[in-house]
Design a protein around this motif. Sequence first.
Motif, mmCIF file in Angstrom:
data_model
loop_
_atom_site.group_PDB
_atom_site.id
_atom_site.type_symbol
_atom_site.label_atom_id
_atom_site.label_comp_id
_atom_site.label_asym_id
_atom_site.label_seq_id
_atom_site.Cartn_x
_atom_site.Cartn_y
_atom_site.Cartn_z
ATOM 1 N N THR A 31 -0.832 3.410 36.383
ATOM 2 C CA THR A 31 -0.020 2.519 35.535
ATOM 3 C C THR A 31 -0.726 2.260 34.210
ATOM 4 O OG1 THR A 31 -1.014 0.560 36.552
ATOM 5 C CG2 THR A 31 1.047 1.372 37.513
ATOM 6 N N CYS A 32 -1.326 3.306 33.642
ATOM 7 C CA CYS A 32 -2.050 3.098 32.393
ATOM 8 C C CYS A 32 -1.114 3.239 31.194
ATOM 9 C CB CYS A 32 -3.219 4.071 32.263
ATOM 10 S SG CYS A 32 -2.771 5.707 31.676
ATOM 11 N N THR A 33 -1.567 2.724 30.051
ATOM 12 C CA THR A 33 -0.786 2.804 28.813
ATOM 13 C C THR A 33 -1.482 3.721 27.807
ATOM 14 O OG1 THR A 33 -1.886 0.811 27.968
ATOM 15 C CG2 THR A 33 0.216 0.514 29.098
ATOM 16 N N TYR A 34 -2.073 4.773 28.304
ATOM 17 C CA TYR A 34 -2.819 5.732 27.486
ATOM 18 C C TYR A 34 -1.803 6.619 26.767
ATOM 19 C CZ TYR A 34 -6.495 9.260 26.635
ATOM 20 O OH TYR A 34 -7.386 10.141 26.075
ATOM 21 N N GLU A 35 -1.574 6.345 25.475
ATOM 22 C CA GLU A 35 -0.473 6.990 24.746
ATOM 23 C C GLU A 35 -0.548 8.509 24.741
ATOM 24 O OE1 GLU A 35 -2.002 4.275 23.473
ATOM 25 O OE2 GLU A 35 -0.492 2.862 22.727
ATOM 26 N N CYS A 36 -1.759 9.068 24.623
ATOM 27 C CA CYS A 36 -1.888 10.530 24.586
ATOM 28 C C CYS A 36 -1.381 11.142 25.885
ATOM 29 C CB CYS A 36 -3.337 10.926 24.349
ATOM 30 S SG CYS A 36 -3.962 10.486 22.712
ATOM 31 N N ALA A 37 -1.774 10.565 27.020
ATOM 32 C CA ALA A 37 -1.323 11.081 28.311
ATOM 33 C C ALA A 37 0.176 10.872 28.483
ATOM 34 C CB ALA A 37 -2.088 10.400 29.439
ATOM 35 N N ILE A 38 0.681 9.717 28.060
ATOM 36 C CA ILE A 38 2.108 9.427 28.202
ATOM 37 C C ILE A 38 2.949 10.447 27.442
ATOM 38 C CG2 ILE A 38 3.910 7.788 27.482
ATOM 39 C CD1 ILE A 38 2.084 5.543 28.392
ATOM 40 N N SER A 39 2.489 10.874 26.270
ATOM 41 C CA SER A 39 3.233 11.868 25.493
ATOM 42 C C SER A 39 3.473 13.135 26.301
ATOM 43 C CB SER A 39 2.468 12.214 24.210
ATOM 44 O OG SER A 39 2.481 11.145 23.307
ATOM 45 N N PHE A 40 2.443 13.592 26.999
ATOM 46 C CA PHE A 40 2.598 14.825 27.772
ATOM 47 C C PHE A 40 3.274 14.571 29.107
ATOM 48 C CE2 PHE A 40 -0.311 16.051 24.519
ATOM 49 C CZ PHE A 40 0.162 17.311 24.194
ATOM 50 N N CYS A 71 0.814 -1.223 0.000
ATOM 51 C CA CYS A 71 0.000 0.000 0.000
ATOM 52 C C CYS A 71 0.846 1.270 0.000
ATOM 53 C CB CYS A 71 -0.924 0.008 1.214
ATOM 54 S SG CYS A 71 -2.048 -1.399 1.295
ATOM 55 N N ASN A 72 2.154 1.115 0.126
ATOM 56 C CA ASN A 72 3.080 2.261 0.125
ATOM 57 C C ASN A 72 2.756 3.282 1.209
ATOM 58 O OD1 ASN A 72 4.621 1.349 -2.155
ATOM 59 N ND2 ASN A 72 2.913 1.991 -3.472
ATOM 60 N N ILE A 73 2.347 2.795 2.362
ATOM 61 C CA ILE A 73 2.099 3.672 3.501
ATOM 62 C C ILE A 73 3.437 3.967 4.172
ATOM 63 C CG2 ILE A 73 1.059 3.791 5.804
ATOM 64 C CD1 ILE A 73 -1.261 2.082 4.639
ATOM 65 N N ASP A 74 3.765 5.250 4.326
ATOM 66 C CA ASP A 74 5.075 5.602 4.873
ATOM 67 C C ASP A 74 4.988 6.413 6.168
ATOM 68 O OD1 ASP A 74 4.223 8.039 3.972
ATOM 69 O OD2 ASP A 74 5.927 8.404 2.630
ATOM 70 N N SER A 75 3.814 6.395 6.803
ATOM 71 C CA SER A 75 3.660 7.047 8.105
ATOM 72 C C SER A 75 2.756 6.184 8.974
ATOM 73 C CB SER A 75 3.072 8.454 7.935
ATOM 74 O OG SER A 75 3.036 9.134 9.160
ATOM 75 N N ILE A 76 3.322 5.591 10.025
ATOM 76 C CA ILE A 76 2.590 4.616 10.837
ATOM 77 C C ILE A 76 2.755 4.924 12.319
ATOM 78 C CG2 ILE A 76 2.496 2.190 11.548
ATOM 79 C CD1 ILE A 76 3.154 1.418 8.693
ATOM 80 N N LYS A 77 1.630 4.984 13.033
ATOM 81 C CA LYS A 77 1.612 5.151 14.475
ATOM 82 C C LYS A 77 1.331 3.795 15.130
ATOM 83 C CE LYS A 77 1.853 9.616 13.906
ATOM 84 N NZ LYS A 77 3.098 10.337 14.165
ATOM 85 N N CYS A 78 1.982 3.537 16.239
ATOM 86 C CA CYS A 78 1.836 2.247 16.925
ATOM 87 C C CYS A 78 1.105 2.424 18.246
ATOM 88 C CB CYS A 78 3.208 1.636 17.202
ATOM 89 S SG CYS A 78 4.297 1.528 15.775
ATOM 90 N N CYS A 79 0.051 1.648 18.442
ATOM 91 C CA CYS A 79 -0.697 1.669 19.696
ATOM 92 C C CYS A 79 -0.936 0.234 20.146
ATOM 93 C CB CYS A 79 -2.039 2.377 19.522
ATOM 94 S SG CYS A 79 -1.923 4.072 18.931
ATOM 95 N N ILE A 80 -1.354 0.094 21.382
ATOM 96 C CA ILE A 80 -1.728 -1.216 21.904
ATOM 97 C C ILE A 80 -2.990 -1.026 22.737
ATOM 98 C CG2 ILE A 80 -0.309 -1.031 23.996
ATOM 99 C CD1 ILE A 80 0.317 -4.060 23.640
ATOM 100 N N VAL A 81 -3.859 -2.011 22.733
ATOM 101 C CA VAL A 81 -5.101 -1.928 23.503
ATOM 102 C C VAL A 81 -4.771 -1.541 24.939
ATOM 103 C CG1 VAL A 81 -6.973 -3.297 24.487
ATOM 104 C CG2 VAL A 81 -6.411 -3.518 22.083
ATOM 105 N N ARG A 82 -5.496 -0.559 25.463
ATOM 106 C CA ARG A 82 -5.193 -0.044 26.791
ATOM 107 C C ARG A 82 -5.318 -1.111 27.859
ATOM 108 N NH1 ARG A 82 -8.895 5.216 26.046
ATOM 109 N NH2 ARG A 82 -7.858 6.013 24.188
#
Length: 367
Positions: free
Chosen positions: A338-347, A198-209
Amino acid sequence: MIFKKTNIAKVLNNVYFKKKTPVSLIHFLTNRCNARCSFCFIDFDNPKTFAGELSLEEIEKLTKNMGDTLLNVNFTGGEPFARKDIVEIAKTYIDNTTIQSIYITTNASLPDRVLNFAKEIHDYNSDIELNFQISIDDLPERHNEVRKIKNLFESCLKTYNDLKALNNDKIKSAVSITVSEENCSNIKSIFNYFVNDCNIDSIKCCIVREEGVYKMPLEKKNAMLEAYTWLTNEVRKLKKSDKIKNYNNSIQGKIHNTKDDISWEMVKKIYKNNSYISPCHASSLFGVITADGKVYPCEILEDKMIGDLRENDFDFLKIWNSEKNKDIKKFISDTNCTCTYECAISFNILGNWRYQHKLLMGLLTKY
């Protein structure tokens, strides 16, 4: 119109010292959605789910009381493009707040609306950065089956390519892959198909919370963690070879890439050990607004509502600086989340001194 510049000194003072006003918010514009994903947390059978959605006029009142340190807002849902007034909502945020960027999480089932939004908002204010995160978690047939929309994968790919074709540094699109119990055994095939076919060249990685994950059999949890580890390592490797271009090599781009690297490692440690890693800045630097105007510190603490905008004349800062929120901040601090909430972890990374040297070292790294 003139783009309102943020007072950087005031933002830095808030992020590293005062922590009194948010720099980022997630705004659930609607609970309406044209998909019926098997894993979705929205109760579509309950008529109350769709009651009380904030009107454009109410959102305008809200945005006039959000302080002067807000850097970005994330529109989500439901499906945010189910709201036909999403362009007007974005313009309201641009006019009344100090945001520098808008993030939108979408199932990409409405490609024409997405593209029109990108063009219209960029024409309205070319300084605003637009970031579209398109959710695709599996190969075409399975993706369409899980989300219950015919030809959805094809629509996602069209949306991604249409945005890329604009060839504009201020308009970014990425595919967001969330590792789950359903796709973890097939994550290598999914990723390779995205990149090579698919030539996708921008990928974000997440995991179920983590909600419910620690109740899973250890074998399933370990399988998800193994898939997430492989996925993040592969994205990191391909970023260095320029096959994946999540961010550019600007200073801001390098900081974002480094922040992703730190976040991935934090998520893996938390997932594996259920251990406290870093102070959480939800309810201070980061928060959530629901479709019906309730304010929360994050999506995880559903029993910790800070306040109702309609009951406070849409004075967001009154709610944010309330005694109730002070109590919630103390709860978060004392609990050692001890959550894995990516948005909160970024900040949490950006607002924590212990990670600043790593972010600075990232400036010397080629991505």
